[in-house]
Write an enzyme that holds these catalytic residues in place. Structure first.
Site, PDB file in Angstrom:
ATOM      1  N   SER A 117       0.805  -1.221   0.000  1.00 33.19           N
ATOM      2  CA  SER A 117       0.000   0.000   0.000  1.00 33.19           C
ATOM      3  C   SER A 117       0.839   1.273   0.000  1.00 33.19           C
ATOM      4  CB  SER A 117      -0.942   0.010   1.206  1.00 33.19           C
ATOM      5  OG  SER A 117      -1.805  -1.102   1.174  1.00 33.19           O
ATOM      6  N   HIS A 174       0.303   4.423   4.382  1.00 29.77           N
ATOM      7  CA  HIS A 174      -0.261   5.192   3.268  1.00 29.77           C
ATOM      8  C   HIS A 174       0.315   6.610   3.268  1.00 29.77           C
ATOM      9  CE1 HIS A 174      -4.082   2.463   3.637  1.00 29.77           C
ATOM     10  NE2 HIS A 174      -3.000   1.791   3.289  1.00 29.77           N
TER      11      HIS A 174
END
Length: 263
Positions: A117, A174
């Protein structure tokens, strides 16, 4: 746009590792997952964690992002810098997750962190930096500009990150991906051949002998042979040097002096 070479290879690598861990090993090997508490004794996990995924949906979401946004970026950046962006974003995502685990009392430093991610979010950000007004269709229906989508994703990660990794989502990975992606793109732009050429053009012309050599050449300018307009400009520039120093000259002023100086 078709699949590019490194987008294809990264998707295959992630898929193969997932199939091996999910069906053959039947579980994520913690020896390769990023565990903040033991990262100093397992430094390789800052890279290997990017190729591990917790489930099918985790893998599919990340690989779809790579599939849709990666090829255009790889063509824009080139293979070398595309890989640099991918790993810089993923590694920064891991580092920010480690930092969060140690400063956030709600998050255990023994929780394994896995997934690409961080790398994928770095790709999202880079795409939005190059094509901010590109329309991205959420669920294939709702059009959203790339810059708006990244802004919303950042806000959600911030909201979710200042707490625990809610729902098993490493929000700081993230955010770290965004940070790593941003600085990597800025670094590549600063060091691009075009930027270097531009800085070279804008840099003040310097002779091998430095400032003393410049002054010596400029002193040789024959003022009496110059047009009155150029003579006035010469007087102004010389006055500027005497009051503010040679370093205060602009590139145009240096070029003016060099044009009339005897070489």
């Amino acid at each position: 746009m078709g699949m590019t070479r490194w987008v294809s290879r990264l998707i295959y690598a992630n898929a193969v590792v997932f199939l091996i861990t999910y069906y053959a090993i039947r579980g994520i090997p913690t020896y390769f997952a990023l565990i903040p508490a033991v990262v100093l004794t397992r430094p390789w996990t800052i890279v290997t964690y990017m190729f591990l995924h917790a489930g099918w949906m985790h893998l599919i979401f990340n690989m779809l992002g790579l599939f849709f946004f990666g090829p255009r970026l790889e063509q824009r950046l080139g293979e070398k810098h595309f890989l640099g962006l991918y790993f810089a974003s993923g590694i920064t995502g891991g580092l920010l997750s480690i930092l969060n685990a140690f400063i956030n009392p709600v998050v255990s430093s023994f929780i394994p962190i896995v997934g690409a991610s961080g790398a994928i979010f770095g790709i999202f950000l880079a795409f939005a930096m190059y094509w901010p007004r590109e329309q991205i269709y959420i669920w294939g229906v709702l059009p959203v500009q790339a810059r708006v989508l990244v802004g919303v994703m950042t806000a959600l990660s911030l909201f979710g990150g200042f707490g625990a990794m809610q729902g098993g989502v490493a929000h700081f990975a993230h955010l770290g991906g965004f940070v790593g992606g941003y600085f990597y793109i800025k670094w590549t732009e600063h060091n691009s051949p075009a930027k270097k050429f531009k800085r070279k053009l804008e840099a003040p012309a310097r002779s091998p002998g430095g400032e003393k050599s410049d002054l010596k050449r400029w002193e040789s300018i024959r003022r009496d042979e110059m047009h009155p307009v150029n003579r006035d400009e010469l007087d102004r520039v010389i006055e500027k040097i005497s009051t503010s120093g040679i370093g205060s000259l602009t590139p145009d002023e240096r070029a003016f002096l060099d044009r009339f100086a005897q070489r």
